[in-house]
Write a protein that holds these residues in place. Sequence first.
Motif, PDB file in Angstrom:
ATOM      1  N   LYS A 271     -33.589 -21.636  26.667  1.00 37.10           N
ATOM      2  CA  LYS A 271     -34.912 -22.263  26.698  1.00 37.10           C
ATOM      3  C   LYS A 271     -34.785 -23.732  26.305  1.00 37.10           C
ATOM      4  N   SER A 310     -42.506 -20.868  32.515  1.00 34.61           N
ATOM      5  CA  SER A 310     -42.928 -20.380  31.196  1.00 34.61           C
ATOM      6  C   SER A 310     -41.771 -19.767  30.427  1.00 34.61           C
ATOM      7  N   ASP A 311     -40.958 -18.971  31.104  1.00 36.23           N
ATOM      8  CA  ASP A 311     -39.832 -18.311  30.434  1.00 36.23           C
ATOM      9  C   ASP A 311     -38.744 -19.292  30.027  1.00 36.23           C
ATOM     10  N   ALA A 312     -38.707 -20.470  30.647  1.00 38.57           N
ATOM     11  CA  ALA A 312     -37.677 -21.460  30.321  1.00 38.57           C
ATOM     12  C   ALA A 312     -38.083 -22.379  29.183  1.00 38.57           C
ATOM     13  N   LEU A 313     -39.347 -22.293  28.727  1.00 34.15           N
ATOM     14  CA  LEU A 313     -39.851 -23.204  27.699  1.00 34.15           C
ATOM     15  C   LEU A 313     -39.840 -22.560  26.318  1.00 34.15           C
ATOM     16  N   THR A 314     -39.522 -23.354  25.335  1.00 27.33           N
ATOM     17  CA  THR A 314     -39.706 -22.937  23.949  1.00 27.33           C
ATOM     18  C   THR A 314     -41.205 -22.924  23.638  1.00 27.33           C
TER      19      THR A 314
END
Length: 388
Positions: A271, A310-314
């Motif tokens: 992330k 969304s899944d790649a963001l902290t």
Amino acid sequence: MPRPTRTAPPPKGPAPVASAPTASPLPAGAPFTWRSESDEPSPARLHAVDDRLSADTALKRVRRGEFLLYSGDFHNAKQLLGALGRRLERASNARSPLEAFRAERRARQLEHETLSRIVVSLDRDYRLALARAPDVALACRQVWGEPATEFTVVPLKQLLGMLGAAEWRRKGLAVPGLTGLIHPHYGVYLPTRTDYVELLLSLPTLKGPRVFDVGTGTGVLSFLLLQRGAASVHATDCDSRAVACSRENAEQLGLRKSFQVTEADLFPPGKADLVVCNPPWIPEPPKNRVDRAVFDEDSQFLKRFLEGLSDALTPGGEGLLILSDLAVLLGLRPQGWLQEQITRCGLTVKWSKSTAARHAKAKDTSDPLHMARSRETTTLYCLTRAAT
């Protein structure tokens, strides 16, 4: 994603000219390696021609499907390509931007198919056996590596593009806001448009975020963010040329320790606090390898980027999407489509900033797509997870 070399004149300065060629032309029936960016099959037969060939005769022969292996004078060969190009018809009087776009793509494809049938041969040392030929060996090794066979056959038009790219790579390219030069490789998107760079420069100074750069190309956006305060960048690109190019640029800019690049289709693992992407902006099928930086069939790349963001963001992370509206102006994408996709993917636009296109084609009234390009804007969207 790959970033192809854009149509632009190489930096000024004469190409190095080799001494009188000593390599032999391709002997009849000799095996050779075929090099084409369009994945065209190797010619079943090559027809030897020389300086006596007229453009009218050449056009008739290539329209019959012949591949013409040129021997003679290098500058005459270039003039033949120019004369062939001028003989190709261009559609006019388009009634809409979409009709003009379709006609222009057909014309570009016809031009490519026609001019790519004028070919030349190189020997085992990548020497071009034409009188007054430049030294092309370095440009060939940069793109293909060492030769694998005694002879290589390549469209002259492609070889000229490789020579121009080699000169850009040698001289380097200044990018607004970047300390140091970018050295683009052949087949990697040439960052001569400054609108998207200037949008990124409008961001306040960063405070140490971890960054993903999806579709890095030359790496220019990664390097701008690193020089503005990012702690690290993990970049991706699906094209091996772009991976090699961005890695080399990071080394030359002294950013190797904070820059990592991986050959991948979309996101790297893990992330990031900030994810940046400047995707292909025309939702049409690419016709060759270098098209993939501009053309994204059915917007598949863009859709998958939004779906996976969304899944790649902290927690609290942000995505920066840089996108031209040319597809909307051309009628290839409906107004409001992007906002619908953003909402569908559970995202929201935190803020956006736009700028009018200032590239040369936006001002060129002779360009078939001028009616759309003169109104083009590029927008930087800051995306976050929508509140649930």
